[in-house]
Design a protein around this motif. Structure first.
Motif, PDB file in Angstrom:
ATOM      1  N   GLY A  40     -12.607 -18.789  25.772  1.00  0.00           N
ATOM      2  CA  GLY A  40     -13.277 -18.065  26.857  1.00  0.00           C
ATOM      3  C   GLY A  40     -12.690 -16.674  26.944  1.00  0.00           C
ATOM      4  N   VAL A  41     -13.331 -15.821  27.751  1.00  0.00           N
ATOM      5  CA  VAL A  41     -12.885 -14.425  27.836  1.00  0.00           C
ATOM      6  C   VAL A  41     -11.586 -14.323  28.651  1.00  0.00           C
ATOM      7  CG1 VAL A  41     -13.492 -12.110  28.631  1.00  0.00           C
ATOM      8  CG2 VAL A  41     -15.242 -13.587  27.644  1.00  0.00           C
ATOM      9  N   VAL A  42     -10.571 -13.687  28.084  1.00  0.00           N
ATOM     10  CA  VAL A  42      -9.306 -13.433  28.793  1.00  0.00           C
ATOM     11  C   VAL A  42      -9.379 -11.997  29.326  1.00  0.00           C
ATOM     12  CG1 VAL A  42      -6.784 -13.407  28.628  1.00  0.00           C
ATOM     13  CG2 VAL A  42      -8.123 -14.929  27.145  1.00  0.00           C
ATOM     14  N   PRO A  43      -9.514 -11.818  30.669  1.00  0.00           N
ATOM     15  CA  PRO A  43      -9.793 -10.487  31.228  1.00  0.00           C
ATOM     16  C   PRO A  43      -8.826  -9.392  30.793  1.00  0.00           C
ATOM     17  CG  PRO A  43     -10.111 -12.164  32.893  1.00  0.00           C
ATOM     18  CD  PRO A  43      -9.512 -12.873  31.708  1.00  0.00           C
ATOM     19  N   GLU A  44      -7.523  -9.661  30.802  1.00  0.00           N
ATOM     20  CA  GLU A  44      -6.557  -8.608  30.455  1.00  0.00           C
ATOM     21  C   GLU A  44      -6.750  -8.157  28.998  1.00  0.00           C
ATOM     22  OE1 GLU A  44      -4.594  -6.823  32.148  1.00  0.00           O
ATOM     23  OE2 GLU A  44      -3.316  -5.925  30.601  1.00  0.00           O
ATOM     24  N   ILE A  45      -6.996  -9.111  28.131  1.00  0.00           N
ATOM     25  CA  ILE A  45      -7.212  -8.757  26.712  1.00  0.00           C
ATOM     26  C   ILE A  45      -8.511  -7.955  26.579  1.00  0.00           C
ATOM     27  CG2 ILE A  45      -7.652  -9.686  24.388  1.00  0.00           C
ATOM     28  CD1 ILE A  45      -5.836 -12.026  25.094  1.00  0.00           C
ATOM     29  N   ALA A  46      -9.520  -8.342  27.355  1.00  0.00           N
ATOM     30  CA  ALA A  46     -10.805  -7.626  27.300  1.00  0.00           C
ATOM     31  C   ALA A  46     -10.603  -6.156  27.680  1.00  0.00           C
ATOM     32  CB  ALA A  46     -11.817  -8.289  28.239  1.00  0.00           C
ATOM     33  N   SER A  47      -9.878  -5.895  28.781  1.00  0.00           N
ATOM     34  CA  SER A  47      -9.649  -4.505  29.221  1.00  0.00           C
ATOM     35  C   SER A  47      -8.939  -3.718  28.128  1.00  0.00           C
ATOM     36  CB  SER A  47      -8.778  -4.456  30.473  1.00  0.00           C
ATOM     37  OG  SER A  47      -9.216  -5.363  31.418  1.00  0.00           O
ATOM     38  N   ARG A  48      -7.923  -4.320  27.540  1.00  0.00           N
ATOM     39  CA  ARG A  48      -7.146  -3.604  26.509  1.00  0.00           C
ATOM     40  C   ARG A  48      -8.005  -3.274  25.288  1.00  0.00           C
ATOM     41  NH1 ARG A  48      -0.964  -5.551  26.598  1.00  0.00           N
ATOM     42  NH2 ARG A  48      -0.825  -5.933  28.821  1.00  0.00           N
ATOM     43  N   GLU A  49      -8.862  -4.207  24.921  1.00  0.00           N
ATOM     44  CA  GLU A  49      -9.733  -3.961  23.764  1.00  0.00           C
ATOM     45  C   GLU A  49     -10.746  -2.854  24.059  1.00  0.00           C
ATOM     46  OE1 GLU A  49      -8.035  -5.324  20.964  1.00  0.00           O
ATOM     47  OE2 GLU A  49     -10.143  -5.074  20.388  1.00  0.00           O
ATOM     48  N   HIS A  50     -11.298  -2.847  25.282  1.00  0.00           N
ATOM     49  CA  HIS A  50     -12.216  -1.764  25.649  1.00  0.00           C
ATOM     50  C   HIS A  50     -11.485  -0.423  25.549  1.00  0.00           C
ATOM     51  CE1 HIS A  50     -15.480  -4.310  26.837  1.00  0.00           C
ATOM     52  NE2 HIS A  50     -14.826  -4.881  27.820  1.00  0.00           N
ATOM     53  N   GLN A  51     -10.256  -0.403  26.090  1.00  0.00           N
ATOM     54  CA  GLN A  51      -9.442   0.819  26.089  1.00  0.00           C
ATOM     55  C   GLN A  51      -9.227   1.316  24.665  1.00  0.00           C
ATOM     56  OE1 GLN A  51      -8.472   2.613  28.640  1.00  0.00           O
ATOM     57  NE2 GLN A  51      -6.287   2.430  29.020  1.00  0.00           N
ATOM     58  N   ARG A  52      -8.993   0.370  23.766  1.00  0.00           N
ATOM     59  CA  ARG A  52      -8.702   0.720  22.360  1.00  0.00           C
ATOM     60  C   ARG A  52      -9.976   1.188  21.644  1.00  0.00           C
ATOM     61  NH1 ARG A  52      -8.181  -1.830  17.324  1.00  0.00           N
ATOM     62  NH2 ARG A  52      -9.193  -3.746  17.993  1.00  0.00           N
ATOM     63  N   MET A  53     -11.082   0.487  21.888  1.00  0.00           N
ATOM     64  CA  MET A  53     -12.288   0.730  21.080  1.00  0.00           C
ATOM     65  C   MET A  53     -13.211   1.833  21.593  1.00  0.00           C
ATOM     66  SD  MET A  53     -12.030  -1.014  18.462  1.00  0.00           S
ATOM     67  CE  MET A  53     -13.638  -0.618  17.761  1.00  0.00           C
ATOM     68  N   LEU A  54     -13.239   2.036  22.898  1.00  0.00           N
ATOM     69  CA  LEU A  54     -14.231   2.962  23.460  1.00  0.00           C
ATOM     70  C   LEU A  54     -14.161   4.378  22.868  1.00  0.00           C
ATOM     71  CD1 LEU A  54     -16.590   3.023  25.370  1.00  0.00           C
ATOM     72  CD2 LEU A  54     -15.019   3.304  27.289  1.00  0.00           C
ATOM     73  N   PRO A  55     -12.957   5.007  22.817  1.00  0.00           N
ATOM     74  CA  PRO A  55     -12.903   6.366  22.232  1.00  0.00           C
ATOM     75  C   PRO A  55     -13.290   6.385  20.755  1.00  0.00           C
ATOM     76  CG  PRO A  55     -10.845   5.798  23.367  1.00  0.00           C
ATOM     77  CD  PRO A  55     -11.648   4.549  23.286  1.00  0.00           C
ATOM     78  N   VAL A  56     -12.949   5.325  20.049  1.00  0.00           N
ATOM     79  CA  VAL A  56     -13.252   5.252  18.604  1.00  0.00           C
ATOM     80  C   VAL A  56     -14.769   5.182  18.403  1.00  0.00           C
ATOM     81  CG1 VAL A  56     -12.910   3.889  16.494  1.00  0.00           C
ATOM     82  CG2 VAL A  56     -11.088   3.987  18.217  1.00  0.00           C
ATOM     83  N   LEU A  57     -15.420   4.285  19.142  1.00  0.00           N
ATOM     84  CA  LEU A  57     -16.878   4.126  19.020  1.00  0.00           C
ATOM     85  C   LEU A  57     -17.593   5.413  19.413  1.00  0.00           C
ATOM     86  CD1 LEU A  57     -17.606   0.595  20.554  1.00  0.00           C
ATOM     87  CD2 LEU A  57     -17.417   1.198  18.154  1.00  0.00           C
ATOM     88  N   PHE A  58     -17.097   6.053  20.471  1.00  0.00           N
ATOM     89  CA  PHE A  58     -17.724   7.288  20.971  1.00  0.00           C
ATOM     90  C   PHE A  58     -17.657   8.383  19.907  1.00  0.00           C
ATOM     91  CE2 PHE A  58     -17.107  11.329  23.419  1.00  0.00           C
ATOM     92  CZ  PHE A  58     -18.412  11.450  23.865  1.00  0.00           C
ATOM     93  N   ARG A  59     -16.455   8.584  19.337  1.00  0.00           N
ATOM     94  CA  ARG A  59     -16.303   9.628  18.307  1.00  0.00           C
ATOM     95  C   ARG A  59     -17.209   9.352  17.118  1.00  0.00           C
ATOM     96  NH1 ARG A  59     -10.821   9.899  19.393  1.00  0.00           N
ATOM     97  NH2 ARG A  59     -10.390   8.279  17.868  1.00  0.00           N
ATOM     98  N   ASP A  60     -17.226   8.093  16.669  1.00  0.00           N
ATOM     99  CA  ASP A  60     -18.047   7.718  15.502  1.00  0.00           C
ATOM    100  C   ASP A  60     -19.532   7.934  15.778  1.00  0.00           C
ATOM    101  OD1 ASP A  60     -15.763   7.037  14.291  1.00  0.00           O
ATOM    102  OD2 ASP A  60     -16.153   4.860  14.197  1.00  0.00           O
ATOM    103  N   LEU A  61     -19.959   7.569  16.998  1.00  0.00           N
ATOM    104  CA  LEU A  61     -21.377   7.690  17.349  1.00  0.00           C
ATOM    105  C   LEU A  61     -21.821   9.156  17.312  1.00  0.00           C
ATOM    106  CD1 LEU A  61     -23.811   5.942  18.583  1.00  0.00           C
ATOM    107  CD2 LEU A  61     -23.134   6.944  20.750  1.00  0.00           C
ATOM    108  N   LEU A  62     -21.011  10.031  17.918  1.00  0.00           N
ATOM    109  CA  LEU A  62     -21.371  11.453  17.938  1.00  0.00           C
ATOM    110  C   LEU A  62     -21.413  12.017  16.518  1.00  0.00           C
ATOM    111  CD1 LEU A  62     -19.595  13.100  21.002  1.00  0.00           C
ATOM    112  CD2 LEU A  62     -21.691  11.791  20.887  1.00  0.00           C
ATOM    113  N   ALA A  63     -20.413  11.642  15.712  1.00  0.00           N
ATOM    114  CA  ALA A  63     -20.349  12.169  14.348  1.00  0.00           C
ATOM    115  C   ALA A  63     -21.564  11.707  13.544  1.00  0.00           C
ATOM    116  CB  ALA A  63     -19.057  11.698  13.681  1.00  0.00           C
ATOM    117  N   ARG A  64     -21.970  10.447  13.762  1.00  0.00           N
ATOM    118  CA  ARG A  64     -23.077   9.870  13.002  1.00  0.00           C
ATOM    119  C   ARG A  64     -24.383  10.626  13.216  1.00  0.00           C
ATOM    120  NH1 ARG A  64     -25.201   4.464  14.507  1.00  0.00           N
ATOM    121  NH2 ARG A  64     -23.177   4.002  15.398  1.00  0.00           N
ATOM    122  N   VAL A  65     -24.612  11.089  14.455  1.00  0.00           N
ATOM    123  CA  VAL A  65     -25.900  11.754  14.743  1.00  0.00           C
ATOM    124  C   VAL A  65     -25.727  13.256  14.930  1.00  0.00           C
ATOM    125  CG1 VAL A  65     -27.059   9.727  15.639  1.00  0.00           C
ATOM    126  CG2 VAL A  65     -25.702  11.112  17.188  1.00  0.00           C
TER     127      VAL A  65
END
Ligand code: KG4
Ligand code: ZN
Length: 362
Positions: A40-65
């Motif tokens: 099941g979803v572990v909330p603390e781990i979920a927050s940390r993963e969002h923190q780690r991935m969000l800037p990466v996904l954002f940069r990649d998305l902008l670069a892609r388009v």
């Protein structure tokens, strides 16, 4: 207008760009494999993963388009309901970006965004009856416009997706198990009397799925051999070989088919009831992770046909959590003249999301 969507309400990190109502690009990072280890979803781990991935996904998305942050006119962020820590990661990111770029902020109700997702693929017609069936919610709404939702009924305990995941867990299927139960049931005739159509013998539009889950649990407690991976009874296997194996999996498939039937039929009964009570509807909208379920899709297609309503049912990938639906719902709210200030608050699960936006002079 170029709108960035940000989704971090549960265990999917998503960003997407929508320009003038059309999807430009999207990126999604699922945490499913990480949480599966814990069942099941572990909330603390979920927050940390969002923190780690969000800037990466954002940069990649902008670069892609080939877009810069300054090109973004507005930022639509899922502000709830969801896991509070996870929501705060997305909200802080969106607010920081608005401050840096002067983009307009619009907070989006994650549940409404699910129900508007079909609008990315086709023009939606209103007033609609909306069935939202996800891992955390089972709601029926009357939807008069993309910004006017009235809640007609809701689950009193487990959500439909939660029932799927709990039953899947009893069978030792991987988390989240809804789609495995769907797969197992394909082409199998359900036993319509095996499990109850819980909470349908009443006059209301609410749901209760905990009784159905208990009924499956009791059925399985007497048949421990059905847990996925458990070998059929060793003696039977020695005597009958492959036949015992086939019987074992046929019995498992029938439990899955009967459970799928009970959920889809319960949803059908309540949706039919809601349709009878609402005047002037022109469409039926079905959304959320469980709207990817083949039995629910078939049942709702039949209901829409029977009532002469248009059916808005997003393709399965658009049913589960994603940022495209957030960008889309945000675009519609902006188009209607709404926006939020930087004091926008996130709303944890269990609390209603307020309509606290500001209306711009048009
Ligand atoms: O909307 P969603 O992605 O996340 C929430 O906001 O909750 O829904 C996830 C839920 C999970 O419970 C998952 O098991 C269920 O949707 N789900 C399915 C299927 N695909 C996803 N349930 C039944 N059949 C499916 N094919
Ligand atoms: Zn969702």
């Amino acid at each position: 207008m170029l709108v960035l969507g940000v989704e971090t309400s549960c265990d999917e990190t998503g960003v997407a760009l929508v320009r003038d109502g059309l999807l430009v690009a999207e990126a999604l990072a699922s945490q499913t494999d990480i949480h599966a280890v814990f069942g099941g979803v572990v909330p603390e781990i979920a927050s940390r993963e969002h923190q780690r991935m969000l800037p990466v996904l954002f940069r990649d998305l902008l670069a892609r388009v080939n877009v810069t942050a300054q090109d973004i006119d507005a930022i639509a962020v899922a502000r709830g309901p969801g896991l509070l820590g996870s929501l705060l990661v997305g909200l802080s990111f969106a607010k920081g970006l608005c401050l840096a770029t002067n983009a307009t902020l619009i907070g989006v109700n994650h549940l409404h965004a699910h129900l508007l997702a079909a609008g990315l693929e086709e023009e939606m017609r209103f007033p609609a009856l909306g069935l939202l069936v996800s891992g955390g919610h089972t709601h029926i709404y009357r939807i008069d416009s993309p910004t006017k939702f009235s809640l007609l009924g809701r689950t009193l305990d487990d959500a439909a997706g939660e029932a799927f995941d709990k039953v899947a867990k009893l069978l030792n299927l991987p988390y989240p198990g809804g789609r495995y139960l769907d797969d197992l049931s394909q082409g199998v005739e359900p036993d319509r009397k095996l499990f109850p159509l819980a909470y349908t013998h009443n006059d209301n539009l609410d749901f209760s799925f905990s009784g159905l889950k208990t009924s499956v649990a009791e059925h399985l407690a007497k048949r421990p051999h059905l847990a996925y991976g458990a070998m059929p009874d060793a003696d039977a296997l020695q005597k009958n070989g492959a036949l015992a194996m086939a019987e074992h999996s046929a019995e498992l498939a029938q439990v899955a088919a009967s459970f799928n039937f009970a959920v889809a039929e319960t949803l059908r009964i309540k949706v039919e009831r809601a349709l009878e009570r609402q005047a002037g509807l022109v469409s039926l909208v079905v959304a959320g992770g469980v709207a990817a379920n083949s039995h629910v899709r078939a049942a709702m297609a039949k209901v829409a046909r029977g009532h002469g309503l248009a059916l808005h049912l997003p393709r399965p990938a658009l049913c589960t959590d994603n940022a495209s639906m957030i960008a889309h719902a945000g675009s519609l709210a902006l188009r209607a003249g709404y926006r939020h200030g930087l004091d926008l608050e996130s709303v944890p699960r269990g609390r209603a999301v307020p309509d606290d936006w500001t209306r711009l002079a048009q």
